[in-house]
Motif scaffolding. Structure first.
Motif, PDB file in Angstrom:
ATOM      1  N   HIS A 142       0.867  -1.173   0.000  1.00 41.81           N
ATOM      2  CA  HIS A 142       0.000   0.000   0.000  1.00 41.81           C
ATOM      3  C   HIS A 142       0.906   1.225   0.000  1.00 41.81           C
ATOM      4  O   HIS A 142       1.850   1.319   0.791  1.00 41.81           O
ATOM      5  N   LEU A 143       0.625   2.157  -0.894  1.00 39.36           N
ATOM      6  CA  LEU A 143       1.415   3.368  -1.051  1.00 39.36           C
ATOM      7  C   LEU A 143       0.626   4.555  -0.525  1.00 39.36           C
ATOM      8  O   LEU A 143      -0.509   4.781  -0.951  1.00 39.36           O
ATOM      9  N   ALA A 144       1.181   5.295   0.413  1.00 39.79           N
ATOM     10  CA  ALA A 144       0.545   6.502   0.951  1.00 39.79           C
ATOM     11  C   ALA A 144       1.394   7.707   0.570  1.00 39.79           C
ATOM     12  O   ALA A 144       2.592   7.743   0.849  1.00 39.79           O
ATOM     13  N   LEU A 145       0.759   8.669  -0.099  1.00 41.69           N
ATOM     14  CA  LEU A 145       1.444   9.897  -0.496  1.00 41.69           C
ATOM     15  C   LEU A 145       1.300  10.943   0.600  1.00 41.69           C
ATOM     16  O   LEU A 145       0.270  11.003   1.267  1.00 41.69           O
ATOM     17  N   GLY A 146       2.313  11.784   0.762  1.00 42.60           N
ATOM     18  CA  GLY A 146       2.246  12.860   1.732  1.00 42.60           C
ATOM     19  C   GLY A 146       1.236  13.929   1.350  1.00 42.60           C
ATOM     20  O   GLY A 146       0.749  14.667   2.192  1.00 42.60           O
ATOM     21  N   THR A 147       0.907  14.006   0.051  1.00 48.16           N
ATOM     22  CA  THR A 147      -0.016  15.012  -0.467  1.00 48.16           C
ATOM     23  C   THR A 147      -0.519  14.552  -1.838  1.00 48.16           C
ATOM     24  O   THR A 147       0.059  13.650  -2.434  1.00 48.16           O
ATOM     25  N   ALA A 195      11.446  -1.375  -0.928  1.00 45.28           N
ATOM     26  CA  ALA A 195      10.490  -1.290  -2.043  1.00 45.28           C
ATOM     27  C   ALA A 195      10.960  -0.179  -2.979  1.00 45.28           C
ATOM     28  O   ALA A 195      11.517   0.831  -2.540  1.00 45.28           O
ATOM     29  N   ILE A 196      10.749  -0.361  -4.263  1.00 51.23           N
ATOM     30  CA  ILE A 196      11.104   0.660  -5.246  1.00 51.23           C
ATOM     31  C   ILE A 196       9.848   1.463  -5.578  1.00 51.23           C
ATOM     32  O   ILE A 196       8.841   0.907  -6.026  1.00 51.23           O
ATOM     33  N   VAL A 197       9.930   2.765  -5.338  1.00 50.22           N
ATOM     34  CA  VAL A 197       8.820   3.676  -5.601  1.00 50.22           C
ATOM     35  C   VAL A 197       9.190   4.519  -6.808  1.00 50.22           C
ATOM     36  O   VAL A 197      10.313   5.033  -6.887  1.00 50.22           O
ATOM     37  N   THR A 198       8.258   4.667  -7.765  1.00 49.17           N
ATOM     38  CA  THR A 198       8.539   5.446  -8.969  1.00 49.17           C
ATOM     39  C   THR A 198       7.556   6.591  -9.147  1.00 49.17           C
ATOM     40  O   THR A 198       6.380   6.481  -8.813  1.00 49.17           O
ATOM     41  N   LEU A 199       8.072   7.685  -9.680  1.00 48.42           N
ATOM     42  CA  LEU A 199       7.300   8.869 -10.059  1.00 48.42           C
ATOM     43  C   LEU A 199       7.938   9.386 -11.333  1.00 48.42           C
ATOM     44  O   LEU A 199       9.055   9.909 -11.304  1.00 48.42           O
ATOM     45  N   SER A 253      -0.509  15.452 -14.387  1.00 51.03           N
ATOM     46  CA  SER A 253      -0.812  14.342 -13.483  1.00 51.03           C
ATOM     47  C   SER A 253       0.173  13.214 -13.747  1.00 51.03           C
ATOM     48  O   SER A 253       0.433  12.855 -14.892  1.00 51.03           O
ATOM     49  N   TYR A 254       0.690  12.634 -12.672  1.00 54.52           N
ATOM     50  CA  TYR A 254       1.668  11.564 -12.774  1.00 54.52           C
ATOM     51  C   TYR A 254       1.273  10.408 -11.864  1.00 54.52           C
ATOM     52  O   TYR A 254       0.665  10.616 -10.815  1.00 54.52           O
ATOM     53  N   THR A 255       1.666   9.217 -12.252  1.00 53.84           N
ATOM     54  CA  THR A 255       1.386   8.020 -11.474  1.00 53.84           C
ATOM     55  C   THR A 255       2.569   7.702 -10.569  1.00 53.84           C
ATOM     56  O   THR A 255       3.714   7.774 -10.992  1.00 53.84           O
ATOM     57  N   SER A 280      10.117  -7.289  -5.192  1.00 59.65           N
ATOM     58  CA  SER A 280      10.106  -8.690  -5.590  1.00 59.65           C
ATOM     59  C   SER A 280       9.499  -9.556  -4.487  1.00 59.65           C
ATOM     60  O   SER A 280       9.824  -9.391  -3.313  1.00 59.65           O
ATOM     61  N   GLY A 281       8.586 -10.439  -4.869  1.00 57.33           N
ATOM     62  CA  GLY A 281       7.953 -11.346  -3.919  1.00 57.33           C
ATOM     63  C   GLY A 281       6.723 -10.787  -3.248  1.00 57.33           C
ATOM     64  O   GLY A 281       6.072 -11.492  -2.480  1.00 57.33           O
ATOM     65  N   LEU A 282       6.390  -9.516  -3.519  1.00 60.62           N
ATOM     66  CA  LEU A 282       5.213  -8.884  -2.924  1.00 60.62           C
ATOM     67  C   LEU A 282       4.282  -8.407  -4.034  1.00 60.62           C
ATOM     68  O   LEU A 282       4.705  -8.189  -5.164  1.00 60.62           O
ATOM     69  N   VAL A 283       3.009  -8.221  -3.705  1.00 56.82           N
ATOM     70  CA  VAL A 283       2.034  -7.743  -4.679  1.00 56.82           C
ATOM     71  C   VAL A 283       2.185  -6.233  -4.833  1.00 56.82           C
ATOM     72  O   VAL A 283       2.154  -5.491  -3.837  1.00 56.82           O
ATOM     73  N   GLU A 284       2.368  -5.765  -6.070  1.00 62.31           N
ATOM     74  CA  GLU A 284       2.568  -4.340  -6.364  1.00 62.31           C
ATOM     75  C   GLU A 284       1.405  -3.494  -5.844  1.00 62.31           C
ATOM     76  O   GLU A 284       0.258  -3.949  -5.832  1.00 62.31           O
ATOM     77  N   SER A 285       1.703  -2.262  -5.440  1.00 61.61           N
ATOM     78  CA  SER A 285       0.670  -1.350  -4.948  1.00 61.61           C
ATOM     79  C   SER A 285      -0.249  -0.913  -6.084  1.00 61.61           C
ATOM     80  O   SER A 285       0.125  -0.957  -7.254  1.00 61.61           O
ATOM     81  N   PHE A 286      -1.442  -0.482  -5.725  1.00 58.31           N
ATOM     82  CA  PHE A 286      -2.281   0.187  -6.698  1.00 58.31           C
ATOM     83  C   PHE A 286      -1.630   1.532  -6.980  1.00 58.31           C
ATOM     84  O   PHE A 286      -1.072   2.150  -6.072  1.00 58.31           O
ATOM     85  N   PRO A 287      -1.662   2.007  -8.229  1.00 57.88           N
ATOM     86  CA  PRO A 287      -1.051   3.306  -8.529  1.00 57.88           C
ATOM     87  C   PRO A 287      -1.824   4.461  -7.881  1.00 57.88           C
ATOM     88  O   PRO A 287      -3.050   4.385  -7.756  1.00 57.88           O
ATOM     89  N   GLU A 288      -1.105   5.467  -7.465  1.00 58.16           N
ATOM     90  CA  GLU A 288      -1.684   6.687  -6.934  1.00 58.16           C
ATOM     91  C   GLU A 288      -1.350   7.813  -7.901  1.00 58.16           C
ATOM     92  O   GLU A 288      -0.375   7.720  -8.640  1.00 58.16           O
ATOM     93  N   THR A 289      -2.142   8.874  -7.886  1.00 57.38           N
ATOM     94  CA  THR A 289      -1.904   9.997  -8.804  1.00 57.38           C
ATOM     95  C   THR A 289      -1.495  11.230  -8.018  1.00 57.38           C
ATOM     96  O   THR A 289      -2.083  11.551  -6.987  1.00 57.38           O
TER      97      THR A 289
END
Length: 93
Positions: A12-17, A45-49, A72-74, A80-89
């Motif tokens: 689960h990915l939580a954005l600061g804003t 975990a590798i987080v991309t923007l 707008s960006y995703t 590896s070995g974990l289920v990828e997060s849903f994308p956030e915008t």
């Protein structure tokens, strides 16, 4: 990672804003949930923007550079070995 009779943790990915200023930074936190709903920070975990990416700390936190082009960006997280997060915008202004 899966335990006996369990499933892989889901990220689960939580954005600061939900908006960011051009050229600024974006703080994110990545948590992994098991099949019992228990949460734990995910290190490595590798987080991309856009073209930027960062690895999360032991606390599951990372900071990403925000590009200079408005729009707008995703943002997503994977490990590896974990289920990828849903994308956030994130909206860059």
């Amino acid at each position: 990672v899966a335990s006996a009779g369990g499933c892989e943790r889901t990220l689960h990915l939580a954005l600061g804003t939900s908006t960011a200023s051009r050229g600024g930074s974006l703080g994110v936190t990545v948590t992994g949930y098991d099949n019992e709903g228990r949460a734990a920070p995910v290190a490595g975990a590798i987080v991309t923007l856009g073209t930027d990416f960062a690895s999360t700390s032991t606390a599951g936190q990372a900071s990403l550079l925000v590009g200079s082009v408005p729009g707008s960006y995703t943002v997503s997280a994977r490990k590896s070995g974990l289920v990828e997060s849903f994308p956030e915008t994130i909206v860059v202004r």
